[in-house]
Structure formats: C-alpha cells, structure tokens
Write a protein that holds these residues in place. Structure first.
Motif, PDB file in Angstrom:
ATOM      1  N   PRO A 428       0.826  -1.210   0.000  1.00 15.68           N
ATOM      2  CA  PRO A 428       0.000   0.000   0.000  1.00 15.68           C
ATOM      3  C   PRO A 428       0.860   1.261   0.000  1.00 15.68           C
ATOM      4  O   PRO A 428       1.800   1.390   0.792  1.00 15.68           O
ATOM      5  N   ALA A 429       0.538   2.205  -0.901  1.00 15.52           N
ATOM      6  CA  ALA A 429       1.217   3.501  -0.872  1.00 15.52           C
ATOM      7  C   ALA A 429       0.823   4.264   0.391  1.00 15.52           C
ATOM      8  O   ALA A 429       1.608   5.076   0.898  1.00 15.52           O
ATOM      9  N   LYS A 430      -0.373   3.970   0.899  1.00 13.74           N
ATOM     10  CA  LYS A 430      -0.834   4.618   2.118  1.00 13.74           C
ATOM     11  C   LYS A 430      -2.003   3.805   2.660  1.00 13.74           C
ATOM     12  O   LYS A 430      -2.771   3.219   1.895  1.00 13.74           O
ATOM     13  N   ILE A 431      -2.134   3.750   3.987  1.00 11.89           N
ATOM     14  CA  ILE A 431      -3.313   3.171   4.636  1.00 11.89           C
ATOM     15  C   ILE A 431      -3.992   4.304   5.405  1.00 11.89           C
ATOM     16  O   ILE A 431      -3.401   4.905   6.302  1.00 11.89           O
ATOM     17  N   ILE A 432      -5.218   4.622   5.009  1.00  9.65           N
ATOM     18  CA  ILE A 432      -5.928   5.778   5.529  1.00  9.65           C
ATOM     19  C   ILE A 432      -7.015   5.314   6.498  1.00  9.65           C
ATOM     20  O   ILE A 432      -7.818   4.435   6.172  1.00  9.65           O
ATOM     21  N   SER A 433      -7.031   5.907   7.676  1.00  7.29           N
ATOM     22  CA  SER A 433      -8.085   5.606   8.642  1.00  7.29           C
ATOM     23  C   SER A 433      -9.392   6.278   8.222  1.00  7.29           C
ATOM     24  O   SER A 433      -9.386   7.416   7.742  1.00  7.29           O
TER      25      SER A 433
END
Length: 435
Positions: A428-433
């Motif tokens: 993942p390039a980013k994991i967003i809450s």
C-alpha cells in the motif's frame, strides 16, 4: 505518469481522511461512553470507571435504544460501578468486544464477562480488589457481590481463582491460550446462558472472517483494451445477490470498513458491481464507501486521455491483481483484517511493456500456440499467470498467442504485439483511517 499517480495518492489521502456517510455523523458523549448517530447499534467505552460511570452508561443506553454491542477500552476503576454496568449489559442482552490495541482491565472485566456474546482481540486483565480503607467486612461484601454477579454470567471458576490470586498491584492479562481454554470468547452460534430474567438468549448465526486479498483468483471480466477497465469494450459481470446468514453484533462491527489500503499501478481486475464516472480517485473511493459494505474495493482509471465513459469500477471483492501503471486502486479493510503485506507479482504493464509491430523470434515455451488465449489481453494474462513465461508475441491475423520462456530476438512484425514480463513488489502507498 508517476507524477500523476503521486498526485492522486495525495488527493485520496487528503479527501479520504474526511470521508463520511451522506448525513454528517453526530456523537454524544456521556463520561467515558460515546454514542454515534451513524452507528446507533454500538456504544463505545474509552476511559476509567468512576462513581458517575453507571449513570453515564444508563444515559448512553437511553441515547442508543437499539444498541447491540459495547466496545471496551478501560483500565478499570470503581468496582461497584463496574458491577452495576455489567448487570445492565446482561439485562439488555448486549454483546461485548475488546478491539485490537484496546485493554479491558480490573473492573472493566466484569462488563466484558456480562456480554451474551463476547470477544477479546485486545487485552483482558484481572486482579484482586484494592481499597485505601482497612474495612475487612466491606471488602468481604464486595467480593461476595463480585462472585454473585459473575456466577450469574456463568464465569468459569478458574477465572475467579486467577482473579483472586493476583495481587491488587499486579495484573493478570489472559493469553490467547487461556482465552481459548477458559472459553472467555463466546460466539453468536454458541448456546447462551440464561439472562437475569431466566430466559435463554437466542443465538445469531455466524460467518467466517473475510479472506485476505486474492491476487490469483479467477476474473469475470475480459476487455479488448489494455486501459484498466475500459468499459467502452469491456464486458461486466454483476454478481448475483445471495442470501447471507445474519451476522452477530460483533461480526457486524468487526466487518465494517475502518481504513483503506491505497495502491498505485495496480488494477484489481474483475468482480465489478458497477462502473461510474468520477472526477478523481477520492470520489471513486467515496462512492464505494457509501454502499454499506457491499463494495469491498475499487479501481480508478487515471488516464487523463480517457474523457468519456466510466473510469471508476466498484467491486464486490479485491478480485485479481494486475499491474497497470495508470490504474489506481483501493481495498477497504475492517477491524478484523490485518494490514495487507507486500506481495510479489509478475506484470506486463500494458502502458510500458508492450511493443506493437514487433515479433520476438524464438524462445517459445511450446511448438504450438497457446490453446485458449485468443485475444491480446488473454495472451498477456496467460503469460502473467505462467511462472515459466518471460515474454509473449500475439499475431492478430492468425489470432495466435506464443508464450516465451526467454525474450527472443526482436524483429519487425506487422500486425503483431509483444510484451515483456517483469516482477514487482506491491505494498500500500498509504493506509488511511476512516474513523
């Protein structure tokens, strides 16, 4: 293109942190308890138990009359307040859950044990009661109250023994093995002990936890274009609705999406529910999120040259992973899902690894063309799926696909297209809450 995708990641990150349902959520706070109008079936506890907690819990129950679940995160506190709230939990037939990264300790444990359904994913800890006053009679009466209440919840005698053997300045946190041995988790499918009124509680059916993302599963979509999900020539298969068993309150809570894993250069191929046009990837993600759990993932076609038709593809599952540098994808994760690990994938990027009017001579895996690959995309994916294949050449006029064990000599070949495989790691390039 890399700049475009990086911009898309930033856009999704900024928009994703404020994703909400169409109606703005409204929270009500009662001491350590929170009731969210967007989740009226859940009461969240986050804080210590003090002399006002039992009354605050009653207020939270009044504000959430349809509550089915209490999530617990507390270091404990006033014993009598914990016992009173445990009685309320049992009377209302509520489920109790300790989420990951949360702890339910000391007096909070009484509340957990009161749940008609209960599950520990965080920490559950017990110890002896403590008091600043040297009132032996009062202490014995309190212990009697604890035994009386916990017996009504069918608490194992061994758990009581652990509790009363652990000094008040220490804490026994149950291990996963002890949780299983003492049957501290109680699922919706298990027989429930009698409620305070003596009526057996009805169990809910349970479903297995969701699987991790599949990167090799079958696809239900084949397109004649190598744009990610170009629907001008794509065939979309919509899954047939199936009747599912009713989820228990804990399963409902843990299956709700609470974060999103963002990938660049990854096309989640197949399992489409619907396709729409959106202004950017963040709007695509929002349209997936508001489908109340039906949509599990999405792929956004980030090619700015595609100005007509759908560019956002909403999915019932993560489907099959395929490398494509202009694809931007997201997978919604629930509280029951671990963060997805890095995985390796052989890719033939349709934007950068295809060579038109080029024939790779030699290196064939077989003296005959591939038997089932009848289109360029079928040929490309057949090579991706074959660990021995390093390249391919497809002949349009003969509709023949040749898989290569090595990259042959490039030669001019009118009406042919060739591709070269490379191996990539995807994380993942980013994991967003989403909370």
């Amino acid at each position: 293109m890399r700049k475009l995708l990086r911009s898309a990641v930033v856009s999704a990150a900024l928009c994703g942190t404020t994703m909400t349902s169409p109606a703005a959520a409204s929270e009500k706070v009662f001491g350590p308890f929170v009731v969210d109008d967007a989740k009226p079936d859940v009461i969240v506890m986050n804080g210590d138990i003090d002399v006002g907690s039992a009354l605050n819990f009653r207020r939270a129950l009044h504000a959430a009359p349809g509550a089915k679940l209490v999530t617990l995160n507390s270091s404990g506190g006033a014993v009598q307040m914990g016992l009173l709230m445990a009685d309320d939990i049992r009377e209302r037939k509520l489920a109790t859950y300790i989420p990951k990264d949360s702890a339910c300790l000391s007096a909070c444990a009484y509340m957990f044990l009161a749940g008609v359904e209960r599950k520990v994913d965080g920490k559950l800890g017990v110890h002896q009661i403590s008091s600043d006053a040297s009132d032996l009679v009062g202490a014995q009466l309190t212990i009697s109250d604890i035994i009386d209440v916990l017996n009504r919840f069918d608490t194992p005698v061994d758990v009581l023994s652990v509790m009363f053997k652990t000094p008040p300045n220490d804490m026994h946190v149950f291990t996963p093995e002890e949780i299983e041995h003492y049957k501290l988790n109680r699922t919706g499918g298990e027989p429930m002990p009698s409620t305070a009124a003596g009526t057996p509680a009805a169990p809910d059916s349970s479903l297995p936890a969701p699987d991790a993302m599949s990167v090799t599963g079958p696809t239900t979509q084949r397109a004649t274009s190598d744009q990610p999900h170009s629907t001008e020539t794509a065939v979309i298969t919509t899954p047939t609705p199936q009747t599912q068993a009713k989820l228990s309150p804990i399963e409902e809570f843990t299956k709700r999406p609470n974060r999103i894993a963002i990938y660049t250069g990854l096309d989640l191929f197949g399992d489409d529910i619907s396709s729409i046009r959106t202004s950017d990837a963040a709007e695509c993600a929002q349209n997936c999120l508001v489908m109340n759990g039906q949509c599990k993932a999405f792929t956004f076609n980030a090619n700015p040259k595609i100005t007509k038709g759908p560019n956002c593809f909403l999915k019932s599952s993560a489907g099959r992973a395929d490398g494509n540098s202009i694809a931007f994808s997201g997978r919604f994760l629930s509280g029951a899902d671990a963060d997805p690990p890095t995985f390796a994938l052989g890719t033939i990027d349709p934007q950068s690894a295809l060579f038109h009017d080029v024939d790779f001579r030699g290196g064939d895996l077989s003296p005959r063309p591939h038997s089932t690959a009848k289109t360029p995309i079928d040929c490309r994916l057949a090579c991706v799926d074959d660990s021995r294949c390093m390249a391919f050449t497809y002949n349009y006029s003969k509709k023949q696909c040749w898989l290569k064990g090595s990259i042959g000599t490039p030669m001019p070949g009118k009406g042919m297209v060739s591709g070269v495989k490379k191996f990539q790691n995807f994380s993942p390039a980013k994991i967003i809450s989403l909370n």
